[in-house]
Motif scaffolding. Structure first.
Motif, PDB file in Angstrom:
ATOM      1  N   VAL A  64      54.850   5.171  64.562  1.00  0.00           N
ATOM      2  CA  VAL A  64      53.891   5.837  65.869  1.00  0.00           C
ATOM      3  C   VAL A  64      54.308   4.705  66.993  1.00  0.00           C
ATOM      4  N   GLU A  65      54.541   5.490  68.050  1.00  0.00           N
ATOM      5  CA  GLU A  65      54.505   4.645  69.496  1.00  0.00           C
ATOM      6  C   GLU A  65      53.460   5.389  70.740  1.00  0.00           C
ATOM      7  N   LYS A  66      52.425   4.394  70.992  1.00  0.00           N
ATOM      8  CA  LYS A  66      52.030   4.662  72.154  1.00  0.00           C
ATOM      9  C   LYS A  66      52.466   5.251  73.624  1.00  0.00           C
ATOM     10  N   GLY A  67      52.359   5.766  73.698  1.00  0.00           N
ATOM     11  CA  GLY A  67      53.101   6.250  75.485  1.00  0.00           C
ATOM     12  C   GLY A  67      52.414   7.294  75.905  1.00  0.00           C
ATOM     13  N   THR A  68      53.038   7.909  77.162  1.00  0.00           N
ATOM     14  CA  THR A  68      52.735   8.658  77.921  1.00  0.00           C
ATOM     15  C   THR A  68      52.773  10.143  77.168  1.00  0.00           C
ATOM     16  N   TYR A  69      51.649  11.113  77.053  1.00  0.00           N
ATOM     17  CA  TYR A  69      53.155  12.440  76.209  1.00  0.00           C
ATOM     18  C   TYR A  69      51.689  13.755  77.490  1.00  0.00           C
ATOM     19  N   ALA A  70      52.178  14.954  77.587  1.00  0.00           N
ATOM     20  CA  ALA A  70      52.075  16.658  78.408  1.00  0.00           C
ATOM     21  C   ALA A  70      51.076  17.168  76.348  1.00  0.00           C
ATOM     22  N   PRO A  71      50.746  17.828  76.763  1.00  0.00           N
ATOM     23  CA  PRO A  71      50.131  18.482  76.158  1.00  0.00           C
ATOM     24  C   PRO A  71      50.508  19.733  76.498  1.00  0.00           C
ATOM     25  N   THR A  72      50.300  20.867  75.097  1.00  0.00           N
ATOM     26  CA  THR A  72      50.826  21.818  75.336  1.00  0.00           C
ATOM     27  C   THR A  72      49.557  23.330  75.295  1.00  0.00           C
ATOM     28  N   VAL A 330      48.500   6.988  74.261  1.00  0.00           N
ATOM     29  CA  VAL A 330      47.872   7.712  73.574  1.00  0.00           C
ATOM     30  C   VAL A 330      49.229   7.468  72.489  1.00  0.00           C
ATOM     31  N   VAL A 331      48.565   8.068  70.745  1.00  0.00           N
ATOM     32  CA  VAL A 331      49.743   8.129  69.817  1.00  0.00           C
ATOM     33  C   VAL A 331      49.748   9.622  70.161  1.00  0.00           C
ATOM     34  N   ARG A 332      50.731  10.007  69.799  1.00  0.00           N
ATOM     35  CA  ARG A 332      50.694  11.999  69.794  1.00  0.00           C
ATOM     36  C   ARG A 332      51.457  11.862  68.025  1.00  0.00           C
ATOM     37  N   LEU A 333      50.712  12.148  67.742  1.00  0.00           N
ATOM     38  CA  LEU A 333      51.199  12.834  65.797  1.00  0.00           C
ATOM     39  C   LEU A 333      50.278  14.153  65.532  1.00  0.00           C
ATOM     40  N   LYS A 334      51.425  15.036  64.496  1.00  0.00           N
ATOM     41  CA  LYS A 334      51.389  15.690  64.476  1.00  0.00           C
ATOM     42  C   LYS A 334      49.983  16.562  63.372  1.00  0.00           C
ATOM     43  N   TYR A 366      49.842  18.894  68.017  1.00  0.00           N
ATOM     44  CA  TYR A 366      49.808  17.988  67.893  1.00  0.00           C
ATOM     45  C   TYR A 366      48.372  17.068  68.090  1.00  0.00           C
ATOM     46  N   ALA A 367      48.044  16.226  68.139  1.00  0.00           N
ATOM     47  CA  ALA A 367      46.775  15.154  68.112  1.00  0.00           C
ATOM     48  C   ALA A 367      47.207  14.465  68.462  1.00  0.00           C
ATOM     49  N   TYR A 368      46.078  14.138  70.189  1.00  0.00           N
ATOM     50  CA  TYR A 368      46.260  13.081  70.871  1.00  0.00           C
ATOM     51  C   TYR A 368      45.060  12.330  70.333  1.00  0.00           C
ATOM     52  N   ILE A 369      46.237  10.460  70.004  1.00  0.00           N
ATOM     53  CA  ILE A 369      45.273   9.639  69.664  1.00  0.00           C
ATOM     54  C   ILE A 369      44.588   8.247  70.639  1.00  0.00           C
ATOM     55  N   ASP A 370      43.887   7.502  71.090  1.00  0.00           N
ATOM     56  CA  ASP A 370      43.601   6.731  72.512  1.00  0.00           C
ATOM     57  C   ASP A 370      42.680   5.366  71.471  1.00  0.00           C
ATOM     58  N   GLU A 371      42.293   5.192  70.417  1.00  0.00           N
ATOM     59  CA  GLU A 371      41.773   4.806  69.113  1.00  0.00           C
ATOM     60  C   GLU A 371      42.194   4.578  67.486  1.00  0.00           C
ATOM     61  N   GLY A 372      42.671   3.102  67.324  1.00  0.00           N
ATOM     62  CA  GLY A 372      42.544   3.671  65.752  1.00  0.00           C
ATOM     63  C   GLY A 372      43.782   3.479  65.539  1.00  0.00           C
ATOM     64  N   LEU A 373      44.742   3.600  66.073  1.00  0.00           N
ATOM     65  CA  LEU A 373      46.514   3.545  65.821  1.00  0.00           C
ATOM     66  C   LEU A 373      46.681   2.779  66.848  1.00  0.00           C
ATOM     67  N   GLU A 374      47.682   1.872  66.646  1.00  0.00           N
ATOM     68  CA  GLU A 374      48.734   0.817  67.205  1.00  0.00           C
ATOM     69  C   GLU A 374      50.289   1.420  67.528  1.00  0.00           C
ATOM     70  N   SER A 375      51.198   1.186  68.662  1.00  0.00           N
ATOM     71  CA  SER A 375      52.411   1.375  68.463  1.00  0.00           C
ATOM     72  C   SER A 375      52.593   0.414  66.682  1.00  0.00           C
ATOM     73  N   GLY A 376      53.979   0.775  66.222  1.00  0.00           N
ATOM     74  CA  GLY A 376      54.300   0.445  65.194  1.00  0.00           C
ATOM     75  C   GLY A 376      53.221   0.832  63.517  1.00  0.00           C
ATOM     76  N   ASP A 377      52.820   1.307  63.951  1.00  0.00           N
ATOM     77  CA  ASP A 377      51.614   1.677  62.634  1.00  0.00           C
ATOM     78  C   ASP A 377      52.880   2.707  61.855  1.00  0.00           C
ATOM     79  N   GLU A 378      52.349   2.503  61.224  1.00  0.00           N
ATOM     80  CA  GLU A 378      53.562   3.271  59.626  1.00  0.00           C
ATOM     81  C   GLU A 378      52.125   4.583  59.181  1.00  0.00           C
ATOM     82  N   VAL A 379      52.398   5.388  59.745  1.00  0.00           N
ATOM     83  CA  VAL A 379      51.233   6.537  59.070  1.00  0.00           C
ATOM     84  C   VAL A 379      52.263   7.442  58.208  1.00  0.00           C
TER      85      VAL A 379
END
Length: 409
Positions: A64-72, A330-334, A366-379
């Motif tokens: 995962v990578e933190k960035g700027t994402y637009a929800p739908t 945030v991290v965008r994760l399914k 998607y779920a948009y996560i601001d805490e608990g995950l950092e860039s480079g974490d392997e989910v």
């Protein structure tokens, strides 16, 4: 007397037999005990082996990578006409002709002829009003002549007529009355000409004919409906959105920018076909049944007259995918990778780590996560049969390691 010596002999024999039996039993018992002892001393001893198997669950992961994402936001909307009228005549009469375009489904441009009401009566009315005007003008000319004579007479009587009677002598009231008749006759002509013009009914804007309720020969009046027309420049889509999701939608009245909208109709349109629109405004009331907020979406060229896309059909339900405001850092994760209590399975140092996260927003995918995950974490994306912190993990694409056994006696 001969029997006396035989009795001790019989007793001895029985004693000897008993002793012999006892000796035999003791011998058998001794042999059995000796045999058991020998067996116990000579059988092989089992060696206890403590074996430890090194194994790990094979999983797939996503980095995962933190960035700027637009929800739908995915909601349903109802297609509505942005411009709709019920066409009615403004004069009475009989329909004598109609345009071939004036049929349900017909497309017309602004000013296109639709139908003609019999103009004969209105043409006669114009002739009558013109005659009345000519008569009034003639009377006005006569009155001008009378005024001319009155002025000459007044000149002879100068000094004997007061100012109050001067207007009467000059016939000014009569002249003004006839002038008013002339003006009324001119207005009557204009009205008759306007009524004649209204016998020809044209399209007020670019439109599609949805319904037609008259035919040639129909007698119509201003209280009757001729047809139902809808504008084709744009349609509206009324979408119902949860109130808590409104803050993610961009409205043009706030910052001049509006959220883009993707329209999909999988039941009617070919696979993969989409149309695009934009959010126009928020309706300032909730739907009384669903208690949802209503958002107005504008679709240009709804009937696809300028493009090769499917046309919209009024009153249908359609999928509206509203692009929300971008969420930063945030991290965008399914959504399926976020488990109970917003926990996420992370692979760290080849072991499972169960992370608690903070989910800012969830959309349909998607779920948009601001805490608990950092860039480079392997989910971990694989479903695990056993979930516990610290269990061994191995990536599916990693080269397999041979299983080994370590033994201890």
């Amino acid at each position: 007397m001969n029997d006396a010596p035989s009795k001790p002999t019989s007793i001895k024999l029985k004693v000897l037999q008993f002793l012999a039996t006892a000796i035999v039993c003791l011998t058998i018992l001794g042999v059995s005990v000796a045999t058991i002892v020998v067996i116990n001393q000579t059988e092989p001893k089992a060696q206890q082996i403590e074996a430890t198997r090194k194994s790990a669950a094979i999983v797939e992961t996503v980095t995962v990578e933190k960035g700027t994402y637009a929800p739908t936001l995915v909601v349903l909307g109802t297609v509505q006409a942005a411009q709709e009228i019920t066409l009615s005549p403004r004069v009475n009469g009989q329909v004598v002709s109609m345009s071939p375009k004036f049929v349900p489904g017909g497309m017309v441009k602004t000013g296109d002829f639709l139908l003609q009401i019999d103009p004969a009566d209105f043409e006669n009315t114009i002739s009558m009003r013109e005659s009345e005007l000519q008569q009034a003008v003639a009377l006005l000319d006569i009155e001008r002549g009378r005024q001319s004579l009155a002025k000459k007479e007044l000149a002879l009587l100068e000094g004997t007529i007061d100012e109050a009677n001067r207007a009467l002598v000059l016939r000014e009231p009569q002249y003004e009355s006839i002038q008013a008749e002339v003006n009324a006759a001119k207005a009557a002509i204009e009205r008759a000409r306007l009524d004649l013009k209204r016998t020809s009914i044209a399209a007020p804007f670019d439109a599609q004919i949805l319904e037609r309720s008259v035919n040639v020969g129909s007698q119509v009046s201003p209280s009757e409906d001729l047809a139902r027309l809808v504008g084709v420049d744009e349609y509206w889509i009324m979408a119902s959105v949860p109130v808590r999701s409104l803050k993610w939608i961009q409205f043009p009245e706030h910052d001049g920018r509006s959220s883009l909208v993707t329209l999909r109709d999988p039941d009617t349109w070919p696979s993969g076909v989409e149309r695009y629109a934009s959010v126009a405004r928020m309706i300032g009331s909730l739907d009384q049944q669903t208690r949802l907020a209503r958002v107005l979406i504008v679709v240009a060229d709804p009937l696809a007259m300028k493009s090769d896309v499917p046309p919209l059909i009024l009153d249908t339900l359609i999928e509206t995918h509203i692009e929300g405001r971008p969420i930063e850092n945030v991290v965008r994760l399914k959504r399926e990778f976020v488990h109970n209590r917003d926990t996420v399975w992370v692979m760290k140092d080849d072991k499972l780590e169960i992370r608690e996260t903070s989910v800012v927003f969830r959309d349909a995918k998607y779920a948009y996560i601001d805490e608990g995950l950092e860039s480079g974490d392997e989910v971990v994306t694989t479903t695990l049969a056993t979930v516990a912190t610290g269990i061994g993990l191995k990536k599916m694409d990693a080269s397999p390691e041979p299983q080994s056994e370590e033994s201890q006696e």
